[in-house]
Enzyme design. Structure first.
Site, PDB file in Angstrom:
ATOM      1  N   GLU A   1     -52.498 -22.450 -43.231  1.00 43.37           N
ATOM      2  CA  GLU A   1     -51.188 -22.422 -42.613  1.00 43.37           C
ATOM      3  C   GLU A   1     -50.079 -23.231 -43.033  1.00 43.37           C
ATOM      4  OE1 GLU A   1     -50.124 -25.097 -40.790  1.00 43.37           O
ATOM      5  OE2 GLU A   1     -51.849 -26.270 -40.887  1.00 43.37           O
TER       6      GLU A   1
ATOM      7  N   GLU B   1     -44.527 -29.428 -38.160  1.00 47.41           N
ATOM      8  CA  GLU B   1     -44.657 -29.703 -36.751  1.00 47.41           C
ATOM      9  C   GLU B   1     -43.222 -29.756 -36.261  1.00 47.41           C
ATOM     10  OE1 GLU B   1     -46.897 -33.202 -34.260  1.00 47.41           O
ATOM     11  OE2 GLU B   1     -47.188 -33.059 -36.116  1.00 47.41           O
TER      12      GLU B   1
ATOM     13  N   LYS C   1     -52.433 -24.655 -50.846  1.00 49.12           N
ATOM     14  CA  LYS C   1     -52.135 -25.345 -49.479  1.00 49.12           C
ATOM     15  C   LYS C   1     -52.192 -26.906 -49.953  1.00 49.12           C
ATOM     16  CE  LYS C   1     -52.155 -27.040 -45.323  1.00 49.12           C
ATOM     17  NZ  LYS C   1     -50.860 -27.037 -44.220  1.00 49.12           N
ATOM     18  N   LEU C   2     -53.057 -27.220 -50.440  1.00 51.01           N
ATOM     19  CA  LEU C   2     -53.112 -28.964 -50.952  1.00 51.01           C
ATOM     20  C   LEU C   2     -52.093 -29.188 -51.681  1.00 51.01           C
ATOM     21  CD1 LEU C   2     -56.897 -29.666 -51.572  1.00 51.01           C
ATOM     22  CD2 LEU C   2     -55.666 -29.726 -49.402  1.00 51.01           C
TER      23      LEU C   2
ATOM     24  N   ALA D   1     -48.990 -31.981 -51.466  1.00 49.72           N
ATOM     25  CA  ALA D   1     -48.771 -32.763 -52.540  1.00 49.72           C
ATOM     26  C   ALA D   1     -47.528 -33.063 -53.080  1.00 49.72           C
ATOM     27  CB  ALA D   1     -49.863 -32.436 -53.382  1.00 49.72           C
TER      28      ALA D   1
ATOM     29  N   LEU E   1     -44.621 -31.667 -52.065  1.00 50.44           N
ATOM     30  CA  LEU E   1     -43.316 -32.177 -50.907  1.00 50.44           C
ATOM     31  C   LEU E   1     -43.934 -33.687 -51.062  1.00 50.44           C
ATOM     32  CD1 LEU E   1     -43.759 -29.667 -48.300  1.00 50.44           C
ATOM     33  CD2 LEU E   1     -41.926 -29.787 -49.779  1.00 50.44           C
TER      34      LEU E   1
ATOM     35  N   CYS F   1     -50.822 -34.199 -42.491  1.00 50.53           N
ATOM     36  CA  CYS F   1     -51.052 -33.426 -43.725  1.00 50.53           C
ATOM     37  C   CYS F   1     -50.830 -34.095 -44.905  1.00 50.53           C
ATOM     38  CB  CYS F   1     -50.421 -32.125 -43.408  1.00 50.53           C
ATOM     39  SG  CYS F   1     -50.781 -31.143 -42.193  1.00 50.53           S
TER      40      CYS F   1
ATOM     41  N   PHE G   1     -43.657 -40.294 -36.578  1.00 47.44           N
ATOM     42  CA  PHE G   1     -43.718 -40.099 -37.965  1.00 47.44           C
ATOM     43  C   PHE G   1     -42.493 -39.348 -38.353  1.00 47.44           C
ATOM     44  CE2 PHE G   1     -45.751 -35.870 -37.666  1.00 47.44           C
ATOM     45  CZ  PHE G   1     -45.110 -35.109 -38.668  1.00 47.44           C
TER      46      PHE G   1
END
Length: 455
Positions: free
Chosen positions: A14, A18, A73-74, A78, A80, A129, A191
């Protein structure tokens, strides 16, 4: 696949942010589906493709092998986070050179190869994340023997930690190298805005460092609960004196009687507050530390705040800020006006540009005493801080003269001329660090200066 049914494992990461998760699900930039490259694996992936195709255009649905999907995904998070840490590293350079990181970000963001997103400097990234996915990437690199690659990505996290700690140290150093016993108003603990999530929030490090130095931290966040914040401190094994962490029902309650406002979350409502009203209730000089670059710095400085904005150098004294009306000149009291008394007491207060002297002089003047202050605007504390405090005291009718206690001639003349009924001696270099760093200066100020005053 040992039973009568056959199944295949697919990867469908996904990419929901948030605060905008439903919008991201309804209109995603892309949907990624990874699976085995065998005919059956491709057929299984196509079943999932057909489900998404009910509302997502086919050209936005990407199919890859399992490893490509998982790494995508990772690496997305990373990359960003890397942009955030990159611009945050430049923010520190801007503070040293006089550049404005917002202007730099805007300039490089116009490059179509770079684009403007995730180029806003801040106190640091947080959330569940970014750090987790980077550390997963580091672990995989280490597992595959790629130590240099692992170190490269580890630096993104290290830079983020450095940014948070640097911002906290800037607060402490600006408040005369200590926040012990000082009330600090923290606006925002989540955050990021539009969420109550405190996982890995930069506020954790900043507030912890302030409390470790003895600050009384009063937090206002529209969505964060105190227990959630304490749980996050406990999760990170950060010991907190809970009496020093207060969650307030409003920004006004947090700011009232504080020494500084610290903005750690970019909530939109923080831009709408009447900071002139806040200033009136704060101790002087009043500070603002904008860790998100969301407040109007010229306007705050016009009110009277000492403003520190992430990625901006401190405004030079006498510098003119474009498009800002000059602050109305406050009439400086004369010596005679400062010494006007309704109680018969005429008091000389030394060290009025220091913390204790400032508040003592203000309290004496408020009760009707005639008060004249003296202080030496030298490099023990930054002269700009002392001048700001002296100016704030002038607004309360007390004049501070720039005078060295070791200047016996000037001091003798002042005392003879005005016939003080009392002398309140508060001028002193405070702290062991100064005594050990420059013992002669310490003795000259604290002992010889006081003896001159007595004589």
């Amino acid at each position: 696949n040992k039973g009568p049914q056959t199944y295949w494992i697919l990867s469908n990461p996904e990419f929901l942010a948030e605060g905008t998760a439903m919008k991201d699900l309804a209109a995603p930039d892309r949907v990624l589906i990874g699976g085995p490259t065998s005919p059956d694996g491709l057929a299984a992936a196509n079943v999932l493709v057909d489900i998404y195709a009910n509302w997502v255009p086919r050209d936005r649905i990407l199919t890859t092998n399992l490893w490509s999907s998982e790494l995508s995904k990772l690496v997305a998070n990373a990359m960003l986070a890397q942009r955030v840490s990159s611009v945050n590293s430049i923010s520190q350079l801007c503070e040293k050179t006089g550049a404005d990181v917002a202007e730099v970000s805007r300039a490089i963001g116009r490059d179509s190869r770079i684009g403007p997103k995730f180029l806003g400097a801040s106190v640091g990234f947080g959330g569940s994340c970014f750090q987790k996915d980077i550390l997963n990437l580091v672990y995989i690199c280490e597992s595959e023997g790629l130590s240099e690659v692992a170190q490269y990505w580890q630096q993104v996290v290290d830079m983020n930690e450095h940014q948070k700690a640097t911002f906290a140290r800037r607060i402490i150093s600006s408040l005369f190298n200590t926040v012990t016993g000082k009330k600090i108003a923290v606006l925002g603990f989540a955050f990021k805005k539009d969420t109550g999530d405190v996982r890995e929030t930069p506020a954790l490090t900043v507030c912890h460092m302030l409390m470790q130095d003895g600050a009384l931290v009063h937090v206002y966040d529209p969505k964060v609960k105190r227990e959630d914040a304490l749980d996050e401190f406990r999760y990170h094994d950060m010991k907190v004196d809970e009496s020093r962490l207060v969650f307030c029902p409003s920004a006004k309650a947090a700011v009232d009687g504080s020494h500084a406002i610290v903005v750690l979350t970019e909530w939109d409502e923080f831009k709408t507050y009447n900071y002139a009203d806040f200033y009136a209730t704060m101790l002087k000089p009043a500070f603002v530390f904008d860790g998100r670059g969301v407040l109007n710095r010229p306007q705050l400085e016009r009110i009277g705040f000492e403003v520190h904005t992430i990625g901006q150098a401190k405004t030079e004294e006498g510098a003119v800020v474009a498009d800002v009306a000059p602050e109305p000149e406050v009439k400086r009291p004369t010596v005679e006006e400062s010494l006007k008394s309704t109680t018969g007491r005429i008091i000389l207060v030394t060290g009025t540009a220091g913390f204790v002297g400032f508040h003592a002089a203000a309290a004496l003047k408020k009760r009707g005493d005639g008060v004249l202050g003296i202080d030496c605007f030298h490099q023990y504390y930054p002269p700009s801080f002392k001048r700001a405090r002296a100016k704030a005291l002038e607004e309360q009718g007390v004049l501070t003269l720039d005078m060295d206690l070791n200047d016996a001639v000037a001091l003798n003349s002042l005392i003879k001329q005005h016939k003080f009924t009392h002398i309140l001696a508060l001028a002193a270099q405070a702290g062991v660090r100064y005594a050990t760093k420059d013992p002669q200066s310490y003795i000259k100020s604290n002992i010889e200066g006081f003896m001159t005053l007595l004589e």
